[in-house]
Design a protein around this motif. Structure first.
Motif, PDB file in Angstrom:
ATOM      1  N   GLY A   4       0.830  -1.195   0.000  1.00 14.83           N
ATOM      2  CA  GLY A   4       0.000   0.000   0.000  1.00 14.83           C
ATOM      3  C   GLY A   4       0.866   1.247   0.000  1.00 14.83           C
ATOM      4  O   GLY A   4       2.062   1.203  -0.217  1.00 14.83           O
ATOM      5  N   VAL A   5       0.229   2.349   0.250  1.00 15.90           N
ATOM      6  CA  VAL A   5       0.969   3.609   0.316  1.00 15.90           C
ATOM      7  C   VAL A   5       1.718   3.660   1.639  1.00 15.90           C
ATOM      8  O   VAL A   5       1.124   3.494   2.703  1.00 15.90           O
ATOM      9  N   ARG A   6       2.990   3.809   1.572  1.00 14.45           N
ATOM     10  CA  ARG A   6       3.821   3.870   2.775  1.00 14.45           C
ATOM     11  C   ARG A   6       4.386   5.294   2.945  1.00 14.45           C
ATOM     12  O   ARG A   6       4.746   5.939   1.969  1.00 14.45           O
ATOM     13  N   ASN A 204      -2.760  17.028   5.622  1.00 19.93           N
ATOM     14  CA  ASN A 204      -4.116  16.487   5.486  1.00 19.93           C
ATOM     15  C   ASN A 204      -4.249  15.636   4.224  1.00 19.93           C
ATOM     16  O   ASN A 204      -4.822  14.537   4.228  1.00 19.93           O
ATOM     17  N   THR A 205      -3.702  16.125   3.095  1.00 21.78           N
ATOM     18  CA  THR A 205      -3.742  15.359   1.836  1.00 21.78           C
ATOM     19  C   THR A 205      -2.987  14.054   1.964  1.00 21.78           C
ATOM     20  O   THR A 205      -3.450  12.980   1.546  1.00 21.78           O
ATOM     21  N   LEU A 206      -1.810  14.149   2.586  1.00 20.04           N
ATOM     22  CA  LEU A 206      -0.968  12.958   2.733  1.00 20.04           C
ATOM     23  C   LEU A 206      -1.641  11.921   3.628  1.00 20.04           C
ATOM     24  O   LEU A 206      -1.655  10.712   3.311  1.00 20.04           O
ATOM     25  N   LEU A 207      -2.239  12.354   4.712  1.00 15.85           N
ATOM     26  CA  LEU A 207      -2.863  11.418   5.645  1.00 15.85           C
ATOM     27  C   LEU A 207      -4.124  10.782   5.041  1.00 15.85           C
ATOM     28  O   LEU A 207      -4.463   9.633   5.346  1.00 15.85           O
ATOM     29  N   THR A 208      -4.851  11.502   4.182  1.00 17.03           N
ATOM     30  CA  THR A 208      -6.029  10.922   3.507  1.00 17.03           C
ATOM     31  C   THR A 208      -5.627   9.769   2.600  1.00 17.03           C
ATOM     32  O   THR A 208      -6.237   8.682   2.595  1.00 17.03           O
ATOM     33  N   ARG A 209      -4.585   9.971   1.827  1.00 17.79           N
ATOM     34  CA  ARG A 209      -4.075   8.900   0.965  1.00 17.79           C
ATOM     35  C   ARG A 209      -3.610   7.715   1.801  1.00 17.79           C
ATOM     36  O   ARG A 209      -3.833   6.552   1.459  1.00 17.79           O
ATOM     37  N   PHE A 210      -2.982   8.021   2.918  1.00 14.96           N
ATOM     38  CA  PHE A 210      -2.490   6.935   3.753  1.00 14.96           C
ATOM     39  C   PHE A 210      -3.648   6.129   4.353  1.00 14.96           C
ATOM     40  O   PHE A 210      -3.594   4.888   4.460  1.00 14.96           O
ATOM     41  N   ALA A 211      -4.737   6.795   4.759  1.00 14.87           N
ATOM     42  CA  ALA A 211      -5.889   6.097   5.345  1.00 14.87           C
ATOM     43  C   ALA A 211      -6.537   5.153   4.328  1.00 14.87           C
ATOM     44  O   ALA A 211      -6.939   4.022   4.662  1.00 14.87           O
ATOM     45  N   ASN A 212      -6.687   5.586   3.066  1.00 19.21           N
ATOM     46  CA  ASN A 212      -7.249   4.728   2.021  1.00 19.21           C
ATOM     47  C   ASN A 212      -6.394   3.483   1.817  1.00 19.21           C
ATOM     48  O   ASN A 212      -6.899   2.374   1.635  1.00 19.21           O
ATOM     49  N   SER A 213      -5.097   3.687   1.790  1.00 19.57           N
ATOM     50  CA  SER A 213      -4.191   2.551   1.610  1.00 19.57           C
ATOM     51  C   SER A 213      -4.319   1.571   2.758  1.00 19.57           C
ATOM     52  O   SER A 213      -4.286   0.349   2.571  1.00 19.57           O
TER      53      SER A 213
END
Length: 546
Positions: A4-6, A204-213
């Motif tokens: 996933g996104v790391r 905020n953008t980075l953490l949203t992508r991380f949550a989806n992953s």
């Protein structure tokens, strides 16, 4: 498991501490700016106070002059009220100016000039008032017409104007600096806020992508949990084995706990013994202080009646109570001598008590040895003359000085010379030598060594340290009753020498004589001392008494 996104390490640090770091940095910069602004405000306020004090000083001098002129015109003492008040105010205002000037050398120089001119002005006013009160109005008017007061007043105004101009220039400079600090704080707050907002949006953008992953990863983990169930059964068997091992470890832990309790018991016993030792030490110190206090009190109480006895003996010897016969005079001389001997012993005990109780007052300064030797010679020469002992001491260069208390140094020398006279037979010799050198090869401190060498009966080498102990007298049975003391002279002398950062040591050879060496720090460096000699009476390099 699929990838996933790391988050990179930098992204992790940014997500955890990014905004907090920005806020902290913003707070530090803001606090520094506010603190600098506060300090600048204090400096500006101090500058205002200097300007106000200069104006108040000028007003005070003017008021003093107005009061003096009112008195000169009306000869009415009431006009001197403002004059006296202004003189007191001038002192307070000039003191305030000096306190506010701080380390400003130029400002202090100007204030010195101002104080001198104010002194001249106040002197001129006081002189005219004095002449007016004495009825010499013409003389007072002559002082006024001499223009000394006007010229001095112009100088005072000019000096105060210079001080005010300088302070106004400093005020403008400091005010500009204060404005710059305000702008820096403002820019810091605005810039820090914008930076915090930008970083927050990025995180905020980075953490949203991380949550989806992470959601995708959770679905894949559910499938893997089925596989892990089988593994858990295998782990159960291993757990039973581990429990057996854990039981063995607990038994070993019990043994260790017993050993720990034994160790704790030993530590508590040691602490108890330590507390008992500390208590015993405290009792010993308290007893020593009580002993010193008792000795001091007893010595003071005994000195008063002894001095009274000596005074009454002197009165009787003067035959105020009636004429005396020669046997009575001899009795009075014996009473006087015994009283002086007892008073000397009490003084020794009092000195020892002061040293032990820490109440010894020392006034250490540069002391000329030539002066000390001359004073001591006047006191001991009659003793040596009476026993026909050759007494030699060096005529030191006037520039040779030691760092010591003059009175205590003289006391040490008197003790040593009195002992030398006491234990040197008739026809013997006592010689003093001086030597200025370094303390040791590894120590650059300069010391002066004063040696007192006699040809007395000497002291055994195993007794040399004992002679410096209080109340110890070596070979007391060999000393006449008239020469016996309480054994404090040498103990006091060494304690005094060490209190003045020096020392007192002794060397001796039975049947040959004893040498005491007193070492003290050298005072201000002067001309070198001429070589010591062993002259007879009247020699130009030394003084001897035989």
């Amino acid at each position: 498991m699929g990838a996933g996104v790391r988050l990179t390490n930098l992204q992790r640090v940014g997500s955890v501490a990014g905004i907090a770091g920005i806020v902290m940095l913003l707070g530090i910069l803001t606090f520094d700016g506010i603190n600098s602004t506060r300090n600048a405000r204090k400096i500006v306020a101090a500058t205002h106070r200097v300007i106000e004090a200069t104006q108040a000083t000028l007003q005070d001098v003017t008021s003093a002059e107005a009061g003096q002129r009112g008195y000169m015109l009306t000869n009415d003492e009431r006009y001197l009220g403002p004059y006296h008040a202004a003189v007191l105010a001038i002192t307070a205002d000039t003191t305030t100016l000096r306190q506010l000037a701080g380390a400003d050398a130029q400002q202090r120089l100007q204030l010195d000039t101002l104080s001198a001119r104010i002194g001249v002005k106040l002197g001129e006013l006081a002189e005219t008032i004095r002449l007016g009160r004495a009825g010499l109005r013409d003389s007072a008017l002559a002082v006024v017409r001499s223009n000394l007061g006007n010229n001095t007043m112009d100088d005072i105004r000019a000096t105060l104007y210079t001080i005010t101009n300088r302070q106004q220039a400093l005020l403008a400079e400091r005010t500009n600096g204060l404005e710059r600090r305000y702008r820096i704080v403002e820019a810091t707050v605005i810039g820090g806020t914008v930076a915090a907002v930008v970083i927050a949006l990025l995180l905020n953008t980075l953490l949203t992508r991380f949550a989806n992953s992470q959601a995708d990863a959770a679905r894949r983990l559910d499938a893997q949990n089925v596989e892990l169930a089988d593994a858990n059964r295998m782990l159960g068997e291993q757990t039973v084995e581990l429990e057996l091992q854990n039981q063995q470890l607990q038994e070993q832990a019990g043994e260790l706990e017993m050993q720990s309790e034994e160790l704790t018991s030993s530590v508590e016993e040691l602490q108890l013994q330590t507390a008992m030792a500390e208590e015993a030490t405290s009792h010993a110190e308290e007893a020593n202080r009580a002993k010193s206090l008792f000795l001091t009190t007893m010595s003071h109480e005994l000195r008063t009646p002894l001095n009274a006895i000596g005074g009454y003996v002197d009165l009787l010897a003067l035959e105020i109570r009636g004429p005396l016969v020669e046997p009575q005079r001899e009795d009075l001389r014996r009473i006087k001598k015994s009283g002086q001997h007892l008073l000397s012993l009490i003084n020794d005990i009092l000195n020892l008590a002061k040293i032990e109780s820490g109440h010894l007052d020392l006034h250490i300064r540069d002391v000329a040895l030539s002066t000390v030797f001359e004073n001591v010679d006047a006191l001991v020469a009659p003793q040596f003359d009476a026993k026909k002992i050759i007494y030699v001491y060096p005529r030191c260069d006037a520039s040779l000085r030691v760092r010591a208390d003059s009175e205590k140094l003289q006391q040490i020398l008197l003790n040593l010379l009195s002992n030398a006279c006491k234990f040197t037979a008739e026809g013997g010799s006592v010689k003093i030598e001086c030597d200025a050198n370094s303390d040791s090869a590894a120590d650059s401190r300069e010391v002066v060594s004063i040696s007192i060498r006699d040809t007395g009966r000497g002291i055994a080498s195993d007794k040399l340290e004992e002679i410096f102990e209080p109340f110890v007298q070596i070979d007391r049975h060999l000393t006449g009753a008239s020469q016996q003391g309480v054994g404090l002279g040498l103990a006091i002398s060494r304690d005094l020498a060490r209190s003045m950062f020096g020392d007192l040591v002794a060397t001796s050879e039975p049947g040959v004589g004893t040498t005491f060496v007193l070492s003290l720090p050298r005072g201000t460096r002067g001309a070198s001392m001429p070589p010591s000699a062993e002259p007879a009476r009247g020699n130009s390099d030394a003084v001897s008494t035989s």
